[in-house]
Design an enzyme around this catalytic site. Structure first.
Site, PDB file in Angstrom:
ATOM      1  N   CYS A  33     -54.148  18.639 -49.593  1.00 33.33           N
ATOM      2  CA  CYS A  33     -54.275  17.355 -50.293  1.00 33.33           C
ATOM      3  C   CYS A  33     -53.879  16.161 -49.447  1.00 33.33           C
ATOM      4  O   CYS A  33     -54.106  15.020 -49.833  1.00 33.33           O
ATOM      5  CB  CYS A  33     -53.396  17.377 -51.538  1.00 33.33           C
ATOM      6  SG  CYS A  33     -51.679  17.664 -51.084  1.00 33.33           S
ATOM      7  N   ASP A  35     -50.767  15.322 -48.729  1.00 33.06           N
ATOM      8  CA  ASP A  35     -49.445  14.827 -49.092  1.00 33.06           C
ATOM      9  C   ASP A  35     -48.420  15.173 -48.002  1.00 33.06           C
ATOM     10  O   ASP A  35     -48.581  16.159 -47.290  1.00 33.06           O
ATOM     11  CB  ASP A  35     -48.989  15.425 -50.429  1.00 33.06           C
ATOM     12  CG  ASP A  35     -49.826  14.903 -51.576  1.00 33.06           C
ATOM     13  OD1 ASP A  35     -50.584  13.942 -51.345  1.00 33.06           O
ATOM     14  OD2 ASP A  35     -49.727  15.441 -52.685  1.00 33.06           O
ATOM     15  N   CYS A  58     -47.849  14.362 -54.829  1.00 33.89           N
ATOM     16  CA  CYS A  58     -48.102  14.500 -56.259  1.00 33.89           C
ATOM     17  C   CYS A  58     -46.787  14.754 -57.014  1.00 33.89           C
ATOM     18  O   CYS A  58     -45.735  14.975 -56.404  1.00 33.89           O
ATOM     19  CB  CYS A  58     -49.040  15.674 -56.488  1.00 33.89           C
ATOM     20  SG  CYS A  58     -48.268  17.263 -56.170  1.00 33.89           S
ATOM     21  N   CYS A 102     -48.183  23.104 -53.641  1.00 37.36           N
ATOM     22  CA  CYS A 102     -47.281  21.957 -53.522  1.00 37.36           C
ATOM     23  C   CYS A 102     -45.866  22.424 -53.186  1.00 37.36           C
ATOM     24  O   CYS A 102     -45.122  21.708 -52.514  1.00 37.36           O
ATOM     25  CB  CYS A 102     -47.253  21.143 -54.806  1.00 37.36           C
ATOM     26  SG  CYS A 102     -48.887  20.800 -55.459  1.00 37.36           S
TER      27      CYS A 102
HETATM   28 FE1  FES Z   1     -50.457  17.503 -52.725  1.00 43.52          FE
HETATM   29 FE2  FES Z   1     -49.264  18.613 -54.658  1.00 43.52          FE
HETATM   30  S1  FES Z   1     -51.296  17.885 -54.654  1.00 43.52           S
HETATM   31  S2  FES Z   1     -48.538  18.412 -52.681  1.00 43.52           S
END
Ligand code: FES
Length: 123
Positions: A33, A35, A58, A102
């Site tokens: 994602c 992140d 997220c 995540c």
């Molecule tokens: Fe990226 Fe959860 S969607 S860490």
């Protein structure tokens, strides 16, 4: 879909922020994602005495980061290295299957922070 604990750690994250005098720093990105999480640890002897995090991610990633900083405090480095994505997810009373990636972020950032610390003390 999310447990009470996940919601609690997401709404009131513990140990957020930078640690300028950190002994170890681990940064981990999630390729799924994009992140990113940065985890700071303070070590005394072989024990983690403090931890902080900064996470651009997220809600589940923020809850995981918050929980992992709580979990590592007071643990020895060996004990902390045993924390896996499953341990963190369990401590949060579970994560939805599509959000398990995540919790990888937290366990991997922690591992990197410990490796960072160990590489500094060995020098
Ligand atoms: Fe990226 Fe959860 S969607 S860490």
């Amino acid at each position: 879909m999310y447990s009470q604990k996940v919601m609690d750690h997401f709404m009131n994250p513990r140990n957020v922020g930078e640690m300028p005098d950190a002994d170890g720093i681990g940064t981990e990105g999630n390729p799924v994602c994009g992140d990113v999480m940065k985890l700071y640890i303070k070590v005394d002897g072989d024990r983690i005495v403090d931890a902080k995090f900064q996470t651009f991610g997220c809600g589940a990633a923020i809850a995981v980061s918050s929980m992992i900083t709580e979990m590592v405090k007071g643990k020895t480095l060996d004990e902390a290295l045993k924390i896996s994505k499953e341990t963190v997810a369990d401590a949060l009373d579970g994560l939805p299957p599509q959000k398990m990636h995540c919790s990888n972020l937290g366990a991997d950032a922690l591992k990197k922070a410990i490796e960072d610390y160990l590489s500094k003390v060995k020098k």
